[in-house]
Write an enzyme that holds these catalytic residues in place. Structure first.
Site, mmCIF file in Angstrom:
data_model
loop_
_atom_site.group_PDB
_atom_site.id
_atom_site.type_symbol
_atom_site.label_atom_id
_atom_site.label_comp_id
_atom_site.label_asym_id
_atom_site.label_seq_id
_atom_site.Cartn_x
_atom_site.Cartn_y
_atom_site.Cartn_z
ATOM 1 C CG MET A 190 12.813 47.952 -11.166
ATOM 2 S SD MET A 190 12.352 48.157 -12.950
ATOM 3 C CE MET A 190 12.133 46.512 -13.672
ATOM 4 C CG ASN A 210 17.126 51.617 -18.939
ATOM 5 O OD1 ASN A 210 17.168 50.692 -17.951
ATOM 6 N ND2 ASN A 210 15.895 51.947 -19.475
ATOM 7 N N GLY A 238 18.214 39.934 -11.740
ATOM 8 C CA GLY A 238 19.460 40.190 -12.280
ATOM 9 C C GLY A 238 19.709 39.043 -13.318
ATOM 10 C CB SER A 239 17.627 37.199 -15.711
ATOM 11 O OG SER A 239 17.121 38.213 -16.427
ATOM 12 C CB VAL A 250 11.568 58.431 -17.893
ATOM 13 C CG1 VAL A 250 11.357 56.691 -17.653
ATOM 14 C CG2 VAL A 250 11.870 58.929 -16.749
ATOM 15 C CG ASP A 251 11.829 54.159 -20.393
ATOM 16 O OD1 ASP A 251 12.811 53.769 -19.894
ATOM 17 O OD2 ASP A 251 10.742 53.832 -19.726
ATOM 18 C CG HIS A 279 11.757 50.112 -21.380
ATOM 19 N ND1 HIS A 279 11.361 50.488 -20.070
ATOM 20 C CD2 HIS A 279 10.659 50.221 -22.211
ATOM 21 C CE1 HIS A 279 10.074 50.491 -20.183
ATOM 22 N NE2 HIS A 279 9.644 50.392 -21.345
HETATM 23 C C1 GAR Z 1 13.964 43.176 -17.373
HETATM 24 O O1 GAR Z 1 13.153 42.818 -18.167
HETATM 25 C C2 GAR Z 1 14.117 44.984 -17.867
HETATM 26 O O2 GAR Z 1 13.601 45.078 -19.352
HETATM 27 C C3 GAR Z 1 13.028 45.487 -16.890
HETATM 28 O O3 GAR Z 1 13.151 44.810 -15.750
HETATM 29 C C4 GAR Z 1 13.584 43.405 -16.122
HETATM 30 C C5 GAR Z 1 14.798 43.146 -15.030
HETATM 31 O O4 GAR Z 1 14.981 41.728 -15.285
HETATM 32 N N1 GAR Z 1 13.365 46.996 -16.710
HETATM 33 C C6 GAR Z 1 12.559 47.893 -16.744
HETATM 34 O O5 GAR Z 1 11.122 47.610 -16.951
HETATM 35 C C7 GAR Z 1 13.006 49.227 -16.780
HETATM 36 N N2 GAR Z 1 12.132 50.181 -16.573
HETATM 37 P P1 GAR Z 1 16.264 41.128 -14.684
HETATM 38 O O6 GAR Z 1 16.321 41.602 -13.167
HETATM 39 O O7 GAR Z 1 16.006 39.720 -14.320
HETATM 40 O O8 GAR Z 1 17.743 41.285 -15.527
#
Ligand code: GAR
Length: 197
Positions: free
Chosen positions: A90, A107, A12-13, A144-145, A109
């Site tokens: 995810m 989203n 959740g950053s 996706v993406d 990525h």
């Molecule tokens: C982020 O780096 C985001 O880009 C990635 O998950 C991380 C979540 O970090 N997302 C994916 O890989 C989506 N396929 P966070 O929970 O600290 O925000």
């Protein structure tokens, strides 16, 4: 103020930086709800810290992806969420949500799309020995993406990078571009609303 729904599965950053941007008046929005699918994720602690309403919708309690998607969608609609942000969500979202939130579902990525779609994008980039990678905020489409890109930022690889050091630099950049992308899309939503009136 645009009403945001944030979907998260992990630390959740990015969610936290959205809240900080709102608090610093850099983003004219409010977080109506944080939805998590993973009851153990750290994003929940951030919701508690900042006093943001949250709900756990655990996919393991659902019989199908559609059932889970519907619970998520109902919650977003119940709270009249205007823009949905997948901030480390995810899970692949189904057509129902995508159609319902057409052009209002985005989203983030951790690669320069269209390179390195899917999971482990940072590792994929390292394995290919690219010299520049980065992060992308994009609209969500069925494939996706693959939706249209809203904002990207480049991050160069250093020779001594490990997955951790590279991930840190990519995420530092994500924390900048995600609030910017939200502001941009919020503007578009406001404009299209005015046009319709
Ligand atoms: C982020 O780096 C985001 O880009 C990635 O998950 C991380 C979540 O970090 N997302 C994916 O890989 C989506 N396929 P966070 O929970 O600290 O925000």
């Amino acid at each position: 103020k645009i009403r945001l729904g944030i979907l998260a599965s992990g630390n959740g950053s990015n969610f936290e930086f959205i809240i900080k941007s709102i608090q610093n008046n850099e983003l004219n929005a409010e977080v109506s709800i944080l939805i998590v699918n993973n009851p153990n994720c750290l994003a929940i602690e951030k919701a508690i810290k900042y006093d943001i309403p949250y709900v756990i919708i655990n996919h393991r309690d659902c019989n199908s992806r559609l059932e889970h998607d519907k619970l998520v969608m109902n919650k977003l609609e119940e709270l009249s969420v205007e823009l949905v942000v997948m901030a480390g969500w995810m899970r692949i979202v189904g057509e129902e949500i995508i159609n319902k939130f057409n052009n209002r579902l985005i989203n983030i990525h951790p690669s320069l799309l269209p390179s390195f779609k899917g999971i482990d994008a940072i590792q994929q980039a390292m394995d290919k020995r690219v010299t520049i990678t980065g992060c992308t905020v994009h609209y969500v489409q069925k494939e996706v993406d693959s939706g249209s890109i809203i904002i990207q930022a480049a991050v160069p690889l250093k020779e001594k990078d490990s997955i951790e050091t590279l991930k840190k630099r990519i995420q530092d950049m994500e924390h900048i571009i995600l609030p910017l992308a939200i502001a941009k899309v919020a503007d578009e939503i406001r404009t299209s609303f005015k046009d319709k009136k």
